[in-house]
Design a protein around this motif. Sequence first.
Motif, short mmCIF file in Angstrom:
data_model
loop_
_atom_site.label_atom_id
_atom_site.label_comp_id
_atom_site.label_asym_id
_atom_site.label_seq_id
_atom_site.Cartn_x
_atom_site.Cartn_y
_atom_site.Cartn_z
N LYS A 48 -29.37 6.34 -8.56
CA LYS A 48 -28.46 7.37 -8.07
C LYS A 48 -27.14 7.31 -8.82
O LYS A 48 -26.69 6.26 -9.24
CB LYS A 48 -28.18 7.17 -6.58
CG LYS A 48 -29.40 7.31 -5.71
CD LYS A 48 -29.67 8.74 -5.45
CE LYS A 48 -30.81 8.88 -4.47
NZ LYS A 48 -31.16 10.23 -4.22
N SER A 49 -26.51 8.46 -8.96
CA SER A 49 -25.20 8.51 -9.59
C SER A 49 -24.13 8.07 -8.60
O SER A 49 -24.37 7.98 -7.39
CB SER A 49 -24.91 9.92 -10.10
OG SER A 49 -24.71 10.78 -9.01
N THR A 50 -22.96 7.82 -9.11
CA THR A 50 -21.85 7.42 -8.25
C THR A 50 -21.52 8.51 -7.25
O THR A 50 -21.21 8.24 -6.09
CB THR A 50 -20.61 7.10 -9.12
OG1 THR A 50 -20.98 6.09 -10.06
CG2 THR A 50 -19.46 6.61 -8.27
#
Length: 65
Positions: free
Chosen positions: A2-4
């Motif tokens: 997952k991205s930030t």
Amino acid sequence: MKSTFDLMRLWAMLTGLVLAAWYFAALLMGAKQTETLSMLVTAIGGFELFHFAQDIWLKRGRTNG
């Protein structure tokens, strides 16, 4: 992975759920409510609602092929 930004949305969702549960639990117990708690729940809900609608809009604009 997952991205930030996705992780930030996850934490916002969890925080909003906890704050909403805290608000309704205090309401059921008859405690005096502050405006701050309801404003926090509303702000986090608005943040999530905006990004949910944005995700739908972006997925709608994609073409398959």
